[in-house]
Design an enzyme around this catalytic site. Structure first.
Site, short mmCIF file in Angstrom:
data_model
loop_
_atom_site.label_atom_id
_atom_site.label_comp_id
_atom_site.label_asym_id
_atom_site.label_seq_id
_atom_site.Cartn_x
_atom_site.Cartn_y
_atom_site.Cartn_z
N CYS A 1 0.85 -1.22 0.05
CA CYS A 1 -0.09 0.07 -0.07
C CYS A 1 0.82 1.28 0.03
O CYS A 1 1.89 1.27 0.62
CB CYS A 1 -0.89 0.14 1.10
SG CYS A 1 -2.05 -1.44 1.32
N ARG B 1 5.35 0.24 -5.83
CA ARG B 1 5.27 -0.78 -5.03
C ARG B 1 4.44 -1.99 -4.88
O ARG B 1 4.50 -3.03 -4.34
CB ARG B 1 4.60 0.20 -3.63
CG ARG B 1 5.46 1.31 -3.29
CD ARG B 1 4.75 2.51 -2.13
NE ARG B 1 4.47 1.74 -1.20
CZ ARG B 1 5.21 2.09 0.00
NH1 ARG B 1 6.19 3.15 -0.20
NH2 ARG B 1 4.84 1.81 1.06
N HIS C 1 18.45 -36.59 -3.37
CA HIS C 1 17.62 -36.95 -1.83
C HIS C 1 16.03 -36.73 -1.89
O HIS C 1 15.57 -36.38 -1.06
CB HIS C 1 18.36 -36.29 -0.74
CG HIS C 1 19.77 -36.29 -0.82
ND1 HIS C 1 20.25 -37.74 -0.21
CD2 HIS C 1 20.98 -35.57 -1.09
CE1 HIS C 1 21.46 -37.80 0.05
NE2 HIS C 1 21.93 -36.55 -0.80
N GLU D 1 8.25 -14.96 -9.79
CA GLU D 1 7.60 -13.81 -9.72
C GLU D 1 6.99 -13.14 -10.92
O GLU D 1 6.05 -12.38 -10.79
CB GLU D 1 8.23 -13.01 -8.67
CG GLU D 1 9.69 -12.82 -8.93
CD GLU D 1 10.42 -11.76 -8.17
OE1 GLU D 1 9.71 -11.34 -6.91
OE2 GLU D 1 11.74 -11.88 -8.37
N TRP E 1 -2.62 -2.82 -1.51
CA TRP E 1 -2.23 -4.25 -1.67
C TRP E 1 -3.11 -5.19 -0.89
O TRP E 1 -2.85 -4.89 0.37
CB TRP E 1 -0.75 -4.20 -1.60
CG TRP E 1 -0.01 -5.69 -1.80
CD1 TRP E 1 0.13 -5.68 -3.15
CD2 TRP E 1 0.18 -6.55 -1.09
NE1 TRP E 1 0.78 -7.20 -3.30
CE2 TRP E 1 0.86 -7.64 -1.79
CE3 TRP E 1 0.15 -6.93 0.31
CZ2 TRP E 1 1.33 -8.70 -1.23
CZ3 TRP E 1 0.46 -8.12 0.89
CH2 TRP E 1 1.04 -8.99 0.00
N LYS F 1 13.22 -15.46 -9.55
CA LYS F 1 12.74 -14.34 -10.54
C LYS F 1 11.86 -14.92 -11.57
O LYS F 1 10.72 -14.26 -11.99
CB LYS F 1 14.06 -13.93 -11.45
CG LYS F 1 14.94 -13.12 -10.72
CD LYS F 1 14.67 -11.32 -10.43
CE LYS F 1 13.93 -11.29 -9.41
NZ LYS F 1 14.67 -10.88 -8.16
N ASN G 1 -1.84 2.24 5.61
CA ASN G 1 -0.90 0.97 5.40
C ASN G 1 -0.77 0.11 6.54
O ASN G 1 -0.68 0.62 7.54
CB ASN G 1 0.42 1.46 4.94
CG ASN G 1 0.50 2.27 3.56
OD1 ASN G 1 -0.67 2.33 2.91
ND2 ASN G 1 1.53 2.92 3.29
N GLY G 2 -0.41 -1.22 6.26
CA GLY G 2 -0.18 -2.04 7.19
C GLY G 2 -1.51 -3.01 7.78
O GLY G 2 -2.42 -2.93 7.27
N LYS H 1 6.69 -3.62 -3.92
CA LYS H 1 8.09 -3.45 -4.05
C LYS H 1 8.71 -3.22 -2.33
O LYS H 1 9.99 -3.51 -2.35
CB LYS H 1 8.22 -2.17 -4.73
CG LYS H 1 9.68 -1.67 -4.92
CD LYS H 1 10.54 -2.48 -5.89
CE LYS H 1 11.92 -2.30 -6.25
NZ LYS H 1 12.54 -3.51 -6.39
N GLU I 1 17.81 -17.58 -6.50
CA GLU I 1 17.39 -16.44 -6.85
C GLU I 1 16.82 -16.38 -8.38
O GLU I 1 15.90 -15.83 -8.81
CB GLU I 1 18.56 -15.31 -6.80
CG GLU I 1 18.52 -14.14 -7.32
CD GLU I 1 17.25 -13.35 -6.97
OE1 GLU I 1 16.75 -13.38 -5.75
OE2 GLU I 1 17.01 -12.16 -7.46
C1 F6R Z 1 12.11 -10.36 -5.31
C2 F6R Z 1 11.99 -9.12 -4.51
C3 F6R Z 1 11.63 -9.39 -3.08
C4 F6R Z 1 12.48 -8.29 -2.32
C5 F6R Z 1 12.08 -8.67 -0.71
C6 F6R Z 1 12.88 -7.86 0.25
O1 F6R Z 1 12.52 -9.80 -6.54
O2 F6R Z 1 11.70 -8.02 -4.96
O3 F6R Z 1 11.83 -10.86 -2.79
O4 F6R Z 1 13.86 -8.82 -2.42
O5 F6R Z 1 10.69 -8.22 -0.53
O6 F6R Z 1 12.94 -6.49 -0.07
P1 F6R Z 1 13.86 -5.53 0.45
O7 F6R Z 1 15.24 -5.63 -0.24
O8 F6R Z 1 13.51 -4.17 -0.19
O9 F6R Z 1 14.08 -5.46 1.84
#
Ligand code: F6R
Length: 605
Positions: free
Chosen positions: A2, A27, A501, A485, A74, A482, A98-99, A600, A478
């Site tokens: 949010c 975000r 395993h 998501e 969100w 990627k 927010n929250g 974000k 990672e």
């Molecule tokens: C993946 C992604 C999330 C962030 C995670 C932590 O692409 O963007 O997994 O890495 O939410 O966010 P930060 O780095 O802002 O603490």
């Protein structure tokens, strides 16, 4: 996640609220809304979907008023639809939030028993109804203070009131909130980025603070209801912050600017002439450190996992890693000689921030590696190391990941040198090699053409696996994250040695399997694991810097990486994985910069 915006002005605010909401789109959100106060009436407009949709609604039916609040939501409580979108208004008050209000069910039951009716499924509406009650006998500030006393959880609020034409009240507990200042206009924002186009003068609320804004002044109150002063910070100017240039979207821009962001970061911390790292103000003498503890979430956590290998390889220190949401609830034994390192692009992630607070409460020494220097995590830690990657707008993290790894690499080198774990000549050689990184990343980006072909294989696939050993294991994690998501396809990241395993059972004819296999000490072992996958019909994409002929049989595609010091291979193998996720998502016509259900800045637990 949010986002909140509030504007008190001497002119109509709805256009600027919309523009600021667009800045908050990065975000990640699923509905949007605003409320203005005009002729002592609250006008609320909201919709599910994008801010663009809200803009169309306002175009057909404009909303006047010199004071207003806006929100991108969100969903946490209740599905993303128009009714659940914020603001939540009664006749006399309108709230954006927010929250999460953790005791909302209990409060809702109490209110319903008193005959109050709820329109939405949200926790926020509880605040609206409580405030509506309080405002019958109290002024706005007292009503907000007394309402907050009943709430549990973490939140940031923006509130406007009928009969109080000129004030916006903001409140912070847990979730970040900032105030911006200008001539005849003051602002409320859930982050400084939304305010940057209007002002560079910002103050941040601390936990428990309330602010009261009019167009001419801002007052702050602390948890004990005392009036307080706040430092005004002047934000640095980011050039071209929201420009995609010729790129289709921010993510591709951010992938392709990694050679530049890497160079900037190297220039920031590494002496150009001498092979030396310029780090000062260590919160703890490196020679006195007992243990390194690395904490983050998501992609940032993956950078911690990579760094674990670096710290273990370069220093004599024990290293622990943890995801912040686990760390904050563990039964930990804090040690004043441990260095706790928090990694976060946004610097606002609720779990990481809470884990940091826990360390501080226990007197532990903290270091943060962030991209947003004005963020809560940066401000609350003993030592902050910015990654200097510039704003990352694409929700999926790319250049910040490379930046986080880079700083962790530099930090591991410096600590090992200062502890005499690494000899000067080895230390300087590593720095020399590091300086080559930006050019080598540029070479890796040339793999894009081939990756576009590889991406087609994923369209029909049921799932995929990403495998690696050692430093390449977190890179496999990672790569899988990627892909999931961005393209909503199932992907598993695994240590290649773990396949037998259990997960080998998943390999069947045609399943895409990505093998991250640099020519390091694990090379032959990973190649054997790859053969086990080939034997079961897996379709291999091999990412390697080796030209060993053994590995060319039965491999569908090979991405050849340039040669580099073994310890730096994670940087290079990340690039084709980012491009792969990007191109699969593009083929699937997914929303690249705003993937579904992702935020974000994850400011809720
Ligand atoms: C993946 C992604 C999330 C962030 C995670 C932590 O692409 O963007 O997994 O890495 O939410 O966010 P930060 O780095 O802002 O603490």
């Amino acid at each position: 996640m949010c986002g909140i915006i509030g504007i008190a002005s001497n002119k109509s605010v709805s256009t600027n609220i919309i523009n600021s909401l667009k800045k908050l789109e990065y975000r990640g959100y699923d509905s949007a809304g605003l409320a203005t106060l005009n002729k002592n009436e609250i006008n609320e407009k909201k919709c599910s979907g994008r801010v663009e949709q809200l803009e169309k609604i306002l175009f057909k039916s404009p909303t006047e008023g010199n004071l207003g609040i806006g929100h991108v939501r969100w969903a946490t409580h209740g599905i993303p639809n128009e009714v659940n979108a914020h603001p939540h208004s009664s006749e006399i008050v309108s709230v954006v939030h927010n929250g999460i209000i953790e005791n909302s069910t209990e409060l809702k039951n109490q209110l319903e028993k008193k005959g109050k009716k709820f329109k939405s499924q949200t926790d926020t509406e509880v605040i609206t109804l409580l405030l509506t009650e309080e405002l019958k006998t109290k002024n706005p500030l007292q009503a907000v203070q007394d309402t907050l006393a009943k709430l549990e959880g973490s939140f940031a609020l923006g509130i406007i009131f009928k009969n109080f034409n000129n004030i916006i009240i903001g409140a912070r507990r847990g979730s970040p909130l900032a105030v911006g200042y200008s001539n005849n206009e003051n602002y409320l924002g859930s982050d400084s980025y939304a305010l940057k186009s209007m002002t560079n003068k910002i103050s941040y609320l601390d936990d428990g603070d309330i602010c009261l804004l009019t167009k001419d002044k801002v007052e702050f109150y602390d948890l004990k209801k005392n009036k307080i002063n706040k430092k005004v910070l002047i934000l640095s100017e980011d050039k071209n912050i929201a420009q995609k240039g010729d790129y289709k979207n921010f993510m591709s821009k951010e992938i392709f600017e990694q050679p530049i962001t890497t160079k900037n970061c190297i220039n920031e911390y590494i002496d150009k002439e001498r092979d030396e790292i310029n780090f000062f103000n260590f919160p703890l003498d490196p020679k006195d450190i007992n243990k390194i503890v690395l904490i983050g979430c998501g992609t940032a956590y993956h950078s911690c996992l990579v760094a674990k290998y670096w710290f273990e390889n370069f220093t004599s220190l024990p290293v622990e890693t943890d995801v912040a949401s686990e760390f904050r609830y563990r039964n930990l034994r804090f040690n004043k000689k441990n260095l706790y390192i928090f990694v976060s692009q946004s610097g606002e992630t609720a779990d990481t921030s809470a884990a940091l607070d826990l360390c501080k409460k226990n007197g532990a020494k903290t270091c943060s590696i962030v991209n947003v220097v004005e963020s809560t995590i940066a401000r609350n830690s003993d030592w902050t190391l910015p990654i200097h990657a510039g704003p990352e707008i694409g929700v999926a993290s790319t250049k910040a990941f490379i930046g986080q790894m880079l700083l962790l690499y530099i930090l591991a080198l410096k600590i090992s040198f200062l502890r005499n774990d690494l000899e000067k000549k080895d230390y300087q050689l590593k720095i020399k090699n590091l300086k080559k990184l930006p050019d080598l990343l540029t070479k890796c980006l040339k793999s894009e053409d081939k990756i576009q072909l590889v991406a087609k294989d994923f369209l029909e696939a049921k799932g995929s696996m990403f495998l690696g050993r050692g430093l390449s294991f977190p890179i496999a994690l990672e790569g899988a994250l990627k892909l999931k998501e961005l393209s909503y396809l199932h992907a598993e990241g695994y240590p290649a040695g773990e396949m037998k395993h259990g997960p080998l059972a998943l390999i069947e004819n045609g399943l895409p399997v990505i093998i991250v296999c640099p020519n390091d000490k694990y090379f032959h072992k990973t190649v054997s694991n790859m053969q086990e996958v080939i034997a079961r019909g897996g379709k291999i994409l091999l990412i390697t810097d080796s030209n060993d002929s053994v590995i060319n049989e039965n491999i569908r595609f090979t991405i050849n990486l340039p040669k580099i010091d073994e310890s730096l291979t994670p940087f290079l193998s990340t690039i084709p994985l980012q491009l792969l996720a990007y191109h699969v998502a593009l083929l699937k016509k997914c929303d690249i910069d705003k993937p579904r259900n992702l935020a974000k800045s994850v400011t809720v637990e």
